[in-house]
Motif scaffolding. Structure first.
Motif, PDB file in Angstrom:
ATOM      1  N   GLY A  48       0.835  -1.206   0.000  1.00 22.74           N
ATOM      2  CA  GLY A  48       0.000   0.000   0.000  1.00 22.74           C
ATOM      3  C   GLY A  48       0.855   1.236   0.000  1.00 22.74           C
ATOM      4  N   THR A  49       0.214   2.326  -0.140  1.00 23.58           N
ATOM      5  CA  THR A  49      -1.219   2.586  -0.058  1.00 23.58           C
ATOM      6  C   THR A  49      -1.843   2.453  -1.459  1.00 23.58           C
ATOM      7  OG1 THR A  49      -0.726   4.104   1.736  1.00 23.58           O
ATOM      8  CG2 THR A  49      -2.876   4.354   0.694  1.00 23.58           C
ATOM      9  N   VAL A  50      -2.943   1.725  -1.573  1.00 24.94           N
ATOM     10  CA  VAL A  50      -3.551   1.553  -2.891  1.00 24.94           C
ATOM     11  C   VAL A  50      -4.275   2.830  -3.327  1.00 24.94           C
ATOM     12  CG1 VAL A  50      -4.974   0.110  -4.374  1.00 24.94           C
ATOM     13  CG2 VAL A  50      -4.000  -0.855  -2.302  1.00 24.94           C
ATOM     14  N   ALA A  80      -5.861   6.756  -1.976  1.00 20.44           N
ATOM     15  CA  ALA A  80      -5.783   7.782  -0.933  1.00 20.44           C
ATOM     16  C   ALA A  80      -6.873   7.518   0.105  1.00 20.44           C
ATOM     17  CB  ALA A  80      -5.976   9.156  -1.548  1.00 20.44           C
ATOM     18  N   THR A  81      -6.542   7.662   1.383  1.00 21.86           N
ATOM     19  CA  THR A  81      -7.507   7.345   2.431  1.00 21.86           C
ATOM     20  C   THR A  81      -7.387   8.312   3.594  1.00 21.86           C
ATOM     21  OG1 THR A  81      -8.143   5.673   4.064  1.00 21.86           O
ATOM     22  CG2 THR A  81      -5.872   5.577   3.275  1.00 21.86           C
ATOM     23  N   GLN A  82      -8.519   8.649   4.171  1.00 21.01           N
ATOM     24  CA  GLN A  82      -8.558   9.523   5.348  1.00 21.01           C
ATOM     25  C   GLN A  82      -7.933   8.838   6.558  1.00 21.01           C
ATOM     26  OE1 GLN A  82      -9.546  12.781   5.695  1.00 21.01           O
ATOM     27  NE2 GLN A  82      -9.492  12.604   3.458  1.00 21.01           N
ATOM     28  N   THR A  83      -7.910   7.517   6.536  1.00 22.83           N
ATOM     29  CA  THR A  83      -7.450   6.773   7.707  1.00 22.83           C
ATOM     30  C   THR A  83      -5.939   6.896   7.900  1.00 22.83           C
ATOM     31  OG1 THR A  83      -9.196   5.223   7.124  1.00 22.83           O
ATOM     32  CG2 THR A  83      -7.687   4.533   8.857  1.00 22.83           C
ATOM     33  N   LYS A  84      -5.221   7.054   6.795  1.00 18.72           N
ATOM     34  CA  LYS A  84      -3.776   7.235   6.901  1.00 18.72           C
ATOM     35  C   LYS A  84      -3.409   8.389   5.985  1.00 18.72           C
ATOM     36  CE  LYS A  84       0.612   4.808   6.281  1.00 18.72           C
ATOM     37  NZ  LYS A  84       1.236   4.076   7.371  1.00 18.72           N
ATOM     38  N   VAL A 114      -9.479  -0.853   7.170  1.00 26.90           N
ATOM     39  CA  VAL A 114      -9.751  -0.261   8.485  1.00 26.90           C
ATOM     40  C   VAL A 114     -11.195   0.236   8.497  1.00 26.90           C
ATOM     41  CG1 VAL A 114      -9.138   1.492  10.181  1.00 26.90           C
ATOM     42  CG2 VAL A 114      -7.331   0.453   8.773  1.00 26.90           C
ATOM     43  N   SER A 115     -11.397   1.398   7.836  1.00 29.08           N
ATOM     44  CA  SER A 115     -12.649   2.118   8.067  1.00 29.08           C
ATOM     45  C   SER A 115     -13.889   1.393   7.568  1.00 29.08           C
ATOM     46  CB  SER A 115     -12.566   3.518   7.457  1.00 29.08           C
ATOM     47  OG  SER A 115     -12.214   3.436   6.104  1.00 29.08           O
ATOM     48  N   VAL A 116     -13.793   0.691   6.443  1.00 29.86           N
ATOM     49  CA  VAL A 116     -15.013   0.110   5.878  1.00 29.86           C
ATOM     50  C   VAL A 116     -15.672  -0.857   6.871  1.00 29.86           C
ATOM     51  CG1 VAL A 116     -13.921  -1.812   4.621  1.00 29.86           C
ATOM     52  CG2 VAL A 116     -16.018  -0.826   3.753  1.00 29.86           C
TER      53      VAL A 116
HETATM   54  N1  3NM Z   1      -1.693   1.345   6.311  1.00 29.28           N
HETATM   55  P1  3NM Z   1      -8.762   2.281   5.176  1.00 29.28           P
HETATM   56  S1  3NM Z   1      -3.031   2.505   4.493  1.00 29.28           S
HETATM   57  C1  3NM Z   1      -3.213   1.315   8.250  1.00 29.28           C
HETATM   58  O1  3NM Z   1      -0.420   2.096   3.111  1.00 29.28           O
HETATM   59  C2  3NM Z   1      -2.903   1.651   6.857  1.00 29.28           C
HETATM   60  O2  3NM Z   1       0.491   0.929   4.686  1.00 29.28           O
HETATM   61  C3  3NM Z   1      -1.610   1.764   5.069  1.00 29.28           C
HETATM   62  O3  3NM Z   1      -7.437   2.337   6.038  1.00 29.28           O
HETATM   63  C4  3NM Z   1      -0.420   1.592   4.213  1.00 29.28           C
HETATM   64  O4  3NM Z   1      -9.063   0.866   4.921  1.00 29.28           O
HETATM   65  C5  3NM Z   1      -3.781   2.301   5.985  1.00 29.28           C
HETATM   66  O5  3NM Z   1      -9.781   2.912   6.081  1.00 29.28           O
HETATM   67  C6  3NM Z   1      -5.159   2.745   6.291  1.00 29.28           C
HETATM   68  O6  3NM Z   1      -8.516   3.103   3.945  1.00 29.28           O
HETATM   69  C7  3NM Z   1      -6.203   1.941   5.580  1.00 29.28           C
END
Ligand code: 3NM
Ligand code: MG
Length: 511
Positions: free
Chosen positions: A133-135, A137-141, A201-203
């Protein structure tokens, strides 16, 4: 628990107020596990060590009961204290060797990788799985170093496979119910290497019903895995299980009729190809004549190169005649998607009767399958499919039509609705001369006419005969371009046929 872990749906927890809110982490994880989550990671960047250990122990009770592994993010010391199955370390966390020293050889240690180099280093260092990752863009990271997209993930998978590592992989970042199928499909490499699962994570963590969110995701993940395995759990490149030299022999022994209803431009080369492989070409576009010709024991080629109302009516009559005589029909939907007239013609031909083989390029096969497929896979019609999607497409179309589907291209995909065979032979000079695509349909028709035991073997072998002859012709010193290629190609088709009849199968070494 051993190291055979199911990574299909990997939940990473988050205890921040934005995600967890006022809910109880242990309850959310319990629900998620009940919904089918197959692996859990406790990720908490703020709690004290004592709190982490306490939460970890409570979570471990829940996961142990369900037979699901629990891993701790970054905090290898906490993983050791909780005595759970292992840990996950990021590129900026404890390094892999150090984590291994603390947790021992039996622990599961996963590593995050955002580049090919990071992935290969983790493999080399003995990681148990990779979180790629990150696949998206995400608010979680919010501090992601790289947004890979499916193609970036695919490149990493391809590199791992190329270096011979069979390490399990999941991807992470922005995965949700609406993109999980496409993400899993688009990340499959041309050689069939795929992700073992997705981490989210979030889903799940913010879902009103974590169990429901988990089981919905898992259903899609399992279905894609099933399809991908079916598509690639079959002979690989050059697999000999569908190659039957007898097909080549039988064509020149039986000299089956190849009845071509084709356009003027290709008639000459199609007839010469038929003769070179030992078949008997007949060029007849008159539908009324088809019922008599069908009784001669050959096969019909319907080539849509030129579409006219009269031609279409002739095609319908001929298909019906060959179906009634129990003789095979090969359909070449030339230019299928190009115009409204051609799209309508495809529907007419498809519903005119049974088509034993459909052969076309990617665009043509997609048109024959219909627009549903394009929407279903979320791929816009101008984009090209990746290897896995091509494999699904030929397999799904062949299964639907109960026939053999051939998608030509740099790699050809051939399916009987169950297996998918990929062929890498051929030469680019084939594309520089008119009629060579259409003449492949002619060669295939002779093979299916002469070799009723297995349509798949007939088609695969005819294609290898054709494409290997092209390679051998192109390599000849007397061949300088398209003009000299054609006679050389006819010669090589003929030579392969003669060699095969005499028991010399050296040419198949190129398959
Ligand atoms: N690690 P969500 S992205 C914990 O790229 C985490 O290594 C990441 O959260 C990486 O499923 C990420 O809510 C957050 O997008 C993923
Ligand atoms: Mg991390």
């Amino acid at each position: 628990m051993g190291k055979t872990i199911d990574y299909s749906l990997y939940l990473v927890t988050d205890s921040t107020p934005e995600i967890l809110g006022s809910r109880d982490l242990v309850q959310v994880v319990e629900d998620a596990v009940a919904g089918g989550v197959t692996c859990v990671q406790l990720r908490d960047k703020t709690s004290t060590t004592d709190d982490l250990i306490a939460i970890g122990k409570r979570l471990h009770e829940v996961t142990k009961r369900a037979g699901v592994p629990l891993l701790i993010n970054d905090r290898v010391d906490v993983a050791a204290a909780v005595q759970c199955e292992g840990a996950h370390v990021g590129q900026d966390d404890t390094d892999l060797a150090e984590a291994r020293k603390i947790l021992g050889p039996d622990a599961i240690i996963g590593v995050s990788a955002g580049t090919v180099e990071e992935a290969l280093r983790a493999c080399e260092g003995g990681a148990d799985y990779l979180g790629i990752g990150t696949v998206y863009a995400t608010q979680t990271k919010k501090n992601s170093k790289v947004i890979l997209g499916p193609s970036g993930v695919r490149e990493i998978l391809a590199a791992i496979a190329e270096h011979g590592y069979s390490i399990p992989t999941v991807c992470i970042g922005g995965i949700n119910q609406s993109n999980v199928q496409l993400t899993l499909e688009q990340t499959v490499t041309p050689s069939g290497r795929r992700l073992d699962g997705v981490a989210v994570v979030s889903v799940i963590m913010v879902a009103p019903e974590p169990a429901r969110a988990s089981s919905d995701l898992l259903t899609v993940i399992r279905e894609v895995a099933r399809k991908t395995t079916a598509a690639f759990g079959t002979p690989k490149i050059g697999a000999t299980s569908y190659v039957a030299p007898d097909v080549v022999k039988r064509v020149c022994e039986l000299k089956p009729i190849s009845h071509n209803m084709t356009n003027l431009v290709v008639q000459n080369i199609a007839a010469n190809v038929a003769l070179a492989i030992g078949a008997s070409p007949i060029m007849s576009s008159y539908g009324e004549e088809a019922s008599d010709l069908a009784k001669l024991g050959g096969a019909l080629v319907i080539n849509m190169g030129t579409v006219t109302p009269e031609g279409l009516a002739n095609h319908q009559k001929a298909i019906k005649a060959y179906n009634e005589a129990g003789r095979p029909v090969v359909y070449d939907p030339v230019g299928a998607g190009a115009t409204a007239i051609r799209r309508a013609a495809v529907k007419t031909i498809i519903s005119a009767g049974t088509l034993d083989v459909i052969k076309g390029n990617e665009g043509e096969i997609r048109t024959v399958f219909g627009s549903d497929q394009t929407q279903q896979r979320g791929v816009d019609s101008s984009s090209t499919l990746n290897g896995a999607q091509k494999a699904y497409l030929v397999r799904d179309l062949a299964a639907r039509e109960g026939n053999i589907v051939v998608m030509t291209g740099e790699t050809d995909y051939v399916s009987d609705g169950t297996s998918v065979v990929r062929i890498h032979n051929g030469h680019k000079l084939l594309g520089e001369v008119t009629g060579t695509g259409c003449s492949l349909g002619t060669a295939i028709s002779a093979a299916v006419a002469a070799y009723p035991e297995s349509r798949l073997s007939a088609v695969v072998t005819a294609m290898l005969h054709y494409e290997i002859a092209a390679e051998m012709a192109a390599e000849r010193p007397d061949v300088q371009g398209p003009g000299t290629f054609v006679p050389a190609f006819l010669d090589e088709l003929y030579k392969i046929r003669e060699a095969t009849a005499g028991g010399d199968l050296a040419w198949l070494g190129r398959a």
